[in-house]
Design a protein around this motif. Structure first.
Motif, short mmCIF file in Angstrom:
data_model
loop_
_atom_site.label_atom_id
_atom_site.label_comp_id
_atom_site.label_asym_id
_atom_site.label_seq_id
_atom_site.Cartn_x
_atom_site.Cartn_y
_atom_site.Cartn_z
N UNK A 68 0.84 -1.20 0.00
CA UNK A 68 0.00 0.00 0.00
C UNK A 68 0.87 1.25 0.00
N UNK A 69 1.97 1.22 0.73
CA UNK A 69 2.82 2.42 0.78
C UNK A 69 3.43 2.74 -0.58
N UNK A 70 3.76 1.72 -1.36
CA UNK A 70 4.28 1.96 -2.71
C UNK A 70 3.25 2.62 -3.60
N UNK A 71 2.03 2.13 -3.56
CA UNK A 71 0.97 2.69 -4.41
C UNK A 71 0.63 4.12 -3.96
N UNK A 72 0.53 4.34 -2.65
CA UNK A 72 0.19 5.67 -2.14
C UNK A 72 1.30 6.67 -2.47
N UNK A 73 2.55 6.25 -2.30
CA UNK A 73 3.67 7.15 -2.62
C UNK A 73 3.66 7.52 -4.10
N UNK A 74 3.42 6.54 -4.96
CA UNK A 74 3.33 6.83 -6.39
C UNK A 74 2.19 7.77 -6.71
N UNK A 75 1.03 7.57 -6.07
CA UNK A 75 -0.12 8.44 -6.30
C UNK A 75 0.15 9.86 -5.84
N UNK A 76 0.76 10.03 -4.67
CA UNK A 76 1.06 11.37 -4.18
C UNK A 76 2.10 12.08 -5.04
N UNK A 77 3.11 11.35 -5.47
CA UNK A 77 4.10 11.96 -6.35
C UNK A 77 3.49 12.33 -7.70
N UNK A 78 2.62 11.48 -8.21
CA UNK A 78 1.93 11.78 -9.48
C UNK A 78 1.03 12.99 -9.35
N UNK A 79 0.30 13.10 -8.26
CA UNK A 79 -0.56 14.26 -8.03
C UNK A 79 0.28 15.53 -7.94
N UNK A 80 1.42 15.44 -7.22
CA UNK A 80 2.30 16.61 -7.11
C UNK A 80 2.89 17.01 -8.45
N UNK A 81 3.31 16.05 -9.25
CA UNK A 81 3.85 16.36 -10.58
C UNK A 81 2.78 16.98 -11.47
N UNK A 82 1.56 16.47 -11.41
CA UNK A 82 0.48 17.03 -12.20
C UNK A 82 0.19 18.48 -11.80
N UNK A 83 0.22 18.78 -10.53
CA UNK A 83 -0.04 20.14 -10.06
C UNK A 83 1.07 21.10 -10.49
N UNK A 84 2.32 20.62 -10.39
CA UNK A 84 3.45 21.50 -10.72
C UNK A 84 3.66 21.67 -12.21
N UNK A 85 3.53 20.58 -12.95
CA UNK A 85 3.85 20.61 -14.38
C UNK A 85 2.64 20.82 -15.27
N UNK A 86 1.45 20.69 -14.74
CA UNK A 86 0.25 20.89 -15.55
C UNK A 86 -0.05 19.75 -16.49
N UNK A 87 0.37 18.56 -16.18
CA UNK A 87 0.12 17.39 -17.03
C UNK A 87 -1.02 16.57 -16.43
N UNK A 88 -2.17 17.17 -16.33
CA UNK A 88 -3.28 16.71 -15.49
C UNK A 88 -3.37 15.20 -15.24
N UNK A 89 -3.75 14.30 -16.12
CA UNK A 89 -3.88 12.92 -15.65
C UNK A 89 -2.62 12.07 -15.81
N UNK A 90 -1.69 12.51 -16.68
CA UNK A 90 -0.62 11.60 -17.08
C UNK A 90 0.42 11.36 -15.99
N UNK A 91 0.77 12.34 -15.24
CA UNK A 91 1.74 12.14 -14.15
C UNK A 91 1.20 11.18 -13.10
#
Length: 126
Positions: A68-91
């Motif tokens: 679960x920690x691997x999936x959650x960490x990936x999701x949080x990093x993806x959400x952060x990348x999407x917010x910073x880079x503007x790549x809405x669903x892909x990150x």
């Protein structure tokens, strides 16, 4: 003789056995029972030895936490990348998939599926 004693059958019953004879018979009976009795398994609550292995429940909780920690960490990093880079669903999509793979790898590593790498270097002179 009052007639209330079951051994006293009209006054013709035999004499009661002395205490030492009864004690000897009791000891013989206990020895026979001990010989036929299977050795009892040790009581798990009174074990004096402490095992270094975690309980099955502890191991299951650790494995599920690793995944679960691997999936959650990936999701949080993806959400952060999407917010910073503007790549809405892909990150989020890419990093959740990578988190899923990392979670599976962690579970396999912790469960012992992979052998630990030999960290000792060759000491023969190379």
């Amino acid at each position: 003789m009052t007639g209330t004693d079951p051994r006293d059958e009209g006054g013709m019953g035999r004499e009661p056995a002395p205490d030492n004879d009864l004690s000897a018979r009791l000891r013989r009976l206990e020895m026979q029972i001990d010989r036929k009795r299977h050795p009892a398994a040790p009581d798990p609550s009174s074990r004096s030895e402490v095992s270094n292995e975690p309980s099955p429940l502890g191991r299951a909780l650790r494995l599920s936490t690793e995944f679960v920690s691997g999936v959650v960490a990936g999701g949080l990093l993806g959400w952060g990348c999407d917010r910073l880079l503007g790549t809405k669903p892909w990150g989020m999509i890419v990093l959740v998939i990578l988190g899923f793979a990392a979670g599976i790898y962690n579970v396999m590593r912790v469960s012992g599926f992979f052998r630990p790498a030999d960290t000792k270097k060759d000491q023969s002179g190379t």
